[in-house]
Design a protein around this motif. Structure first.
Motif, PDB file in Angstrom:
ATOM      1  N   HIS A 178      41.652  30.242  47.537  1.00 11.98           N
ATOM      2  CA  HIS A 178      40.366  30.347  48.217  1.00 11.98           C
ATOM      3  C   HIS A 178      40.261  31.602  49.087  1.00 11.98           C
ATOM      4  CE1 HIS A 178      39.426  25.797  47.577  1.00 11.98           C
ATOM      5  NE2 HIS A 178      39.154  26.537  46.530  1.00 11.98           N
ATOM      6  N   ALA A 227      39.183  29.997  55.379  1.00 14.65           N
ATOM      7  CA  ALA A 227      40.156  29.570  54.360  1.00 14.65           C
ATOM      8  C   ALA A 227      41.571  29.923  54.766  1.00 14.65           C
ATOM      9  CB  ALA A 227      39.812  30.240  53.023  1.00 14.65           C
ATOM     10  N   PRO A 247      44.520  24.497  57.751  1.00 15.16           N
ATOM     11  CA  PRO A 247      45.886  24.049  57.472  1.00 15.16           C
ATOM     12  C   PRO A 247      46.174  24.077  55.982  1.00 15.16           C
ATOM     13  CG  PRO A 247      44.807  22.550  58.959  1.00 15.16           C
ATOM     14  CD  PRO A 247      43.770  23.510  58.511  1.00 15.16           C
ATOM     15  N   THR A 263      47.464  23.251  52.424  1.00 19.80           N
ATOM     16  CA  THR A 263      47.762  22.031  51.677  1.00 19.80           C
ATOM     17  C   THR A 263      48.301  22.426  50.311  1.00 19.80           C
ATOM     18  OG1 THR A 263      45.655  21.913  50.575  1.00 19.80           O
ATOM     19  CG2 THR A 263      45.789  20.897  52.742  1.00 19.80           C
ATOM     20  N   GLU A 265      47.704  20.302  47.763  1.00 18.23           N
ATOM     21  CA  GLU A 265      47.078  19.302  46.899  1.00 18.23           C
ATOM     22  C   GLU A 265      45.911  19.850  46.093  1.00 18.23           C
ATOM     23  OE1 GLU A 265      47.896  16.054  46.302  1.00 18.23           O
ATOM     24  OE2 GLU A 265      49.722  16.488  47.395  1.00 18.23           O
ATOM     25  N   MET A 266      45.724  21.168  46.102  1.00 15.16           N
ATOM     26  CA  MET A 266      44.625  21.748  45.345  1.00 15.16           C
ATOM     27  C   MET A 266      44.886  21.518  43.846  1.00 15.16           C
ATOM     28  SD  MET A 266      43.352  25.629  45.607  1.00 15.16           S
ATOM     29  CE  MET A 266      41.802  26.164  44.939  1.00 15.16           C
ATOM     30  N   ASP A 267      43.999  20.807  43.206  1.00 16.93           N
ATOM     31  CA  ASP A 267      44.275  20.441  41.818  1.00 16.93           C
ATOM     32  C   ASP A 267      43.804  21.522  40.842  1.00 16.93           C
ATOM     33  OD1 ASP A 267      41.562  20.198  41.624  1.00 16.93           O
ATOM     34  OD2 ASP A 267      41.546  18.015  41.732  1.00 16.93           O
ATOM     35  N   THR A 268      44.087  21.284  39.573  1.00 16.67           N
ATOM     36  CA  THR A 268      43.761  22.271  38.546  1.00 16.67           C
ATOM     37  C   THR A 268      42.261  22.551  38.510  1.00 16.67           C
ATOM     38  OG1 THR A 268      45.580  21.325  37.303  1.00 16.67           O
ATOM     39  CG2 THR A 268      44.125  22.827  36.112  1.00 16.67           C
ATOM     40  N   SER A 269      41.467  21.497  38.656  1.00 16.26           N
ATOM     41  CA  SER A 269      40.015  21.686  38.617  1.00 16.26           C
ATOM     42  C   SER A 269      39.547  22.598  39.736  1.00 16.26           C
ATOM     43  CB  SER A 269      39.309  20.333  38.733  1.00 16.26           C
ATOM     44  OG  SER A 269      39.547  19.578  37.587  1.00 16.26           O
ATOM     45  N   ALA A 270      40.125  22.419  40.908  1.00 18.48           N
ATOM     46  CA  ALA A 270      39.734  23.266  42.047  1.00 18.48           C
ATOM     47  C   ALA A 270      40.093  24.722  41.771  1.00 18.48           C
ATOM     48  CB  ALA A 270      40.405  22.777  43.319  1.00 18.48           C
ATOM     49  N   LEU A 313      40.264  26.068  38.768  1.00 19.08           N
ATOM     50  CA  LEU A 313      39.306  26.535  37.756  1.00 19.08           C
ATOM     51  C   LEU A 313      37.964  26.882  38.401  1.00 19.08           C
ATOM     52  CD1 LEU A 313      40.002  24.020  34.823  1.00 19.08           C
ATOM     53  CD2 LEU A 313      40.623  26.435  34.927  1.00 19.08           C
ATOM     54  N   ARG A 314      37.539  26.031  39.330  1.00 19.61           N
ATOM     55  CA  ARG A 314      36.254  26.289  40.000  1.00 19.61           C
ATOM     56  C   ARG A 314      36.320  27.580  40.810  1.00 19.61           C
ATOM     57  NH1 ARG A 314      36.227  20.582  40.567  1.00 19.61           N
ATOM     58  NH2 ARG A 314      37.199  20.741  42.609  1.00 19.61           N
ATOM     59  N   LEU A 327      38.239  30.102  40.110  1.00 16.53           N
ATOM     60  CA  LEU A 327      38.245  31.208  39.141  1.00 16.53           C
ATOM     61  C   LEU A 327      36.837  31.515  38.641  1.00 16.53           C
ATOM     62  CD1 LEU A 327      41.447  30.379  37.041  1.00 16.53           C
ATOM     63  CD2 LEU A 327      41.122  32.304  38.594  1.00 16.53           C
ATOM     64  N   VAL A 328      36.024  30.458  38.501  1.00 16.13           N
ATOM     65  CA  VAL A 328      34.630  30.661  38.071  1.00 16.13           C
ATOM     66  C   VAL A 328      33.915  31.612  39.037  1.00 16.13           C
ATOM     67  CG1 VAL A 328      32.380  29.511  37.859  1.00 16.13           C
ATOM     68  CG2 VAL A 328      34.401  28.492  36.811  1.00 16.13           C
ATOM     69  N   LEU A 329      34.197  31.455  40.319  1.00 14.54           N
ATOM     70  CA  LEU A 329      33.535  32.298  41.322  1.00 14.54           C
ATOM     71  C   LEU A 329      33.943  33.770  41.197  1.00 14.54           C
ATOM     72  CD1 LEU A 329      33.765  29.926  44.403  1.00 14.54           C
ATOM     73  CD2 LEU A 329      31.698  30.571  43.186  1.00 14.54           C
TER      74      LEU A 329
END
Lengths: 384, 259
Positions: free
Chosen positions: B13, B59, B63, B65, B67-72, B74-75, B77-79
């Motif tokens: 991020h 960002a 704090p 983390t 726990e950022m998942d694969t979808s997050a 990918l999203r 990367l879209v940006l």
């Protein structure tokens, strides 16, 4: 109140978060690489790239500002304060919300994150829908651009703003009634899919937890406290103690705004790409050969509005370019559809509403515009 | 490998917002954004840049983390895709491909202040100065014509009728234009935008010549000729007679703006 340990977050949720991949961004990334411009020779791909980057560059400032406004609302306006600001009568709230764009002008990109936060702060669903639909049309910038595009033909301006307001009020009330007691807004599980916490914010769910039931959610949830501020109010509806520090609140506003932007931004980019594809590959003149049937011309202009994804502050110029080629009802259908429903908005709505609510909302918008356009068609002799 | 994965998730991020901040600063400093937006949008981009910086700081400060998942991811990367498109895009602008897709005839209802189906209001020939500002009329009376934009001419065609005008735009020759222009296949055109290139509309003036083989498609040219409105298929078509064409460099702002 029993405080859960950090590692007690249900493993099923963790597994869901790790293994459930959002396929839309994955598909988009693959498509985006296929259409990447390769050099000065590929004029079609270069056109696509210019239009795509243009739409994103045009919309992203509005969306960032909208997200920041939403973040400021989140950090500075408590749910209780919001309740005192709203009229007691529901219909009056809807009527005011539909016309609120006249005072707080927003385009359709900025309004989505703002509405997302306002709903969390307790704005009634019906009023939120009314602002969502009315804000991008019933505002002075849109009035001015429409007037300019139509050579100060105030009849067009009045028709556009009047019908826009009417649709916003009517659909707001219908949606409020249809979804009374039924969840239409994404919270809890759905929000978690978007890497959001149970309150709808996109904090990590394990940052802080408590087992207090949030009003309106009827279940214990993970309530987020923001470490930029000591604690802050979340859109779950809980009013947590907030930091008195102004700097802390601004920090919290930016964190909330960033989360909103991350939740909605990728939809904007994907929508812009689809619009750019449509603009690059669809021949506008091909629409003109099908205008002899009145209903068809209206439907075609509605489809064009959905495909082009134009900003509500600029679309009047495109509509006006069809003067003399398309009848007035078809132009009005274009002017009313675009700010309320297009490909980009369809995707962005997914960050706020559940799928069923989006389907109903889209159907109502299209039906309302169609009815108005056909009504205008019948009255056209009187209008011209 | 795992630590790399975690580092990626932690930095994603802040990196997205850092990329956007750098992108916006580059566009603003180089003024390259005018290839996409109206110049007035520079202020909005500057505001967006400040907000993006704020998001980047938020960002970074948040704090960390894991726990950022694969979808997050990918999203996120879209940006970055719009930035990637800009980086790989050659130094180009909308041209004949966009013209063909957007051209809906010479009825420029969006910009003409006169009757949309005629371009000329009834009686305007008798009072050509009616719609024009005073300074505009004075400059028209000068012996050597000043350069006009295609937009100026299409807005007030009667003011320029049968007068010598100079316009700048891109040249295009295409067989498909012949049905619109009574057998003529060459136009000088320029896009008009209101906000961004997505709403660009081509404004055209037909060139009454067949001596344009020397010019490549989308070559920027300056055309000096006699302006006229010809009735073709019952519609007035703006046209330059006896055009003298010469190559020129592309203007700093390629688009015309109606206000």
């Amino acid at each position: 109140m029993t405080k859960q340990p950090f590692n007690a977050y249900p493993s099923t949720h963790t597994a869901r978060k790790v293994y459930s991949i959002d396929y839309l961004p994955a598909l988009f990334l693959a498509a985006a690489l296929v259409f990447l411009p390769t050099g000065p020779g590929s004029s079609t791909l270069n056109s696509l790239a210019i239009v795509f980057v243009s739409i994103v560059l045009e919309a992203i400032p509005f969306m960032m500002i909208g997200a920041l406004v939403g973040g400021l609302i989140e950090a500075f306006v408590s749910r209780e304060r919001m309740a005192t600001l709203l009229p007691q009568k529901g219909w009056l709230t809807v009527c005011i919300a539909a016309g609120a764009g006249a005072v707080f002008p927003v385009c359709e990109c900025a309004v989505v994150p703002v509405v997302r936060r306002l709903i969390g702060k307790g704005l009634p669903f019906s009023a939120a829908i009314a602002y969502l639909l009315g804000g991008p049309i019933v505002n002075p910038i849109v009035a001015a651009s429409t007037a300019l595009a139509y050579a100060f033909d105030w009849r067009i301006v009045i028709l556009r703003l009047g019908f826009g307001y009417g649709i916003a009020v009517v659909i707001g009330m219908i949606m409020g009634r249809l979804f009374a007691g039924i969840g239409a807004v994404k919270v809890n599980g759905d929000a978690l899919e978007n890497n959001a916490s149970s309150c709808g914010c996109h904090h990590h769910p394990l940052e802080h937890t408590h087992d207090e039931a949030c009003p309106g959610t009827s279940e214990a949830s993970n309530v987020i406290t923001n470490q930029a501020a000591d604690t802050t109010a979340c859109s779950c509806g809980c009013s947590h103690a907030t930091s008195d520090s102004w700097v802390g609140k601004v920090g919290a506003a930016f964190t909330h705004a960033m989360d909103d932007f991350l939740a909605v931004g990728h939809y904007l980019v994907i929508g812009a790409f689809i619009a750019a594809l449509a603009q690059t590959y669809i021949d506008r003149s091909s629409f003109l050969s099908l205008t002899s049937v009145p209903l068809l011309s209206v439907v075609l202009m509605m489809i064009l509005a959905i495909m082009l994804n134009l900003c509500s502050e600029a679309d009047a110029f495109i509509a006006a370019s069809f003067r003399g080629l398309m009848p007035l009802p078809a132009q009005m259908a274009f002017l009313l559809t675009g700010p309320m429903f297009d490909l980009k908005l369809l995707l962005m709505y997914q960050s706020v509403f559940k799928r069923r609510a989006i389907v109903v909302l889209a159907s109502l918008i299209l039906a309302a515009v169609l009815v108005i356009a056909l009504g205008l068609e019948m009255l056209q002799g009187t209008l011209q | 490998m795992k630590s790399l994965d975690q580092a990626l998730k932690r930095c994603m991020h802040p990196f997205v917002f850092a990329a956007w901040t750098g992108f916006l600063i580059y566009l603003l400093v180089s003024q390259r954004f005018v290839a996409f937006l109206r110049p007035e949008f520079g202020l909005l981009l500057a505001v967006a840049n400040l907000v993006a910086m704020g998001f980047m700081l938020a960002a970074l400060i948040r704090p960390k983390t894991t726990e950022m998942d694969t979808s997050a991811i990918l999203r996120a990367l879209v940006l970055l895709i719009p930035v990637l498109y800009y980086v790989v895009m050659p130094d180009t602008m909308l041209g004949n491909q966009a013209f063909k897709k957007r051209f809906i005839g010479t009825n420029n209802g969006a910009i003409s202040r006169q009757a949309p189906t005629t371009l000329s209001s009834p009686g305007a020939e008798n009072n050509p100065n009616a719609a024009a500002p005073l300074g505009f009329v004075e400059s028209m009376q000068q012996a050597v014509p000043q350069e006009r934009t295609i937009l100026d001419i299409i807005r007030s065609p009667n003011l320029f009728k049968e007068k010598r005008v100079i316009v700048t735009g891109m040249i295009m020759r295409d067989e498909e234009l012949k049905p619109h222009f009574g057998g003529r296949d060459t136009v000088v055109y320029r896009f008009m935008i209101n906000c961004c290139a997505a709403d660009a509309l081509p404004l055209t003036i037909v060139l009454d010549t067949d001596q344009t083989d020397a010019f490549a498609k989308d070559q920027w040219v300056q055309v000096d000729g006699i302006f006229d409105l010809k009735q073709i298929n019952g519609k007035p078509v703006p046209m330059l007679l006896k055009p003298q064409i010469k190559r020129v460099a592309a203007p700093p702002v390629p688009y015309l703006r109606p206000f």
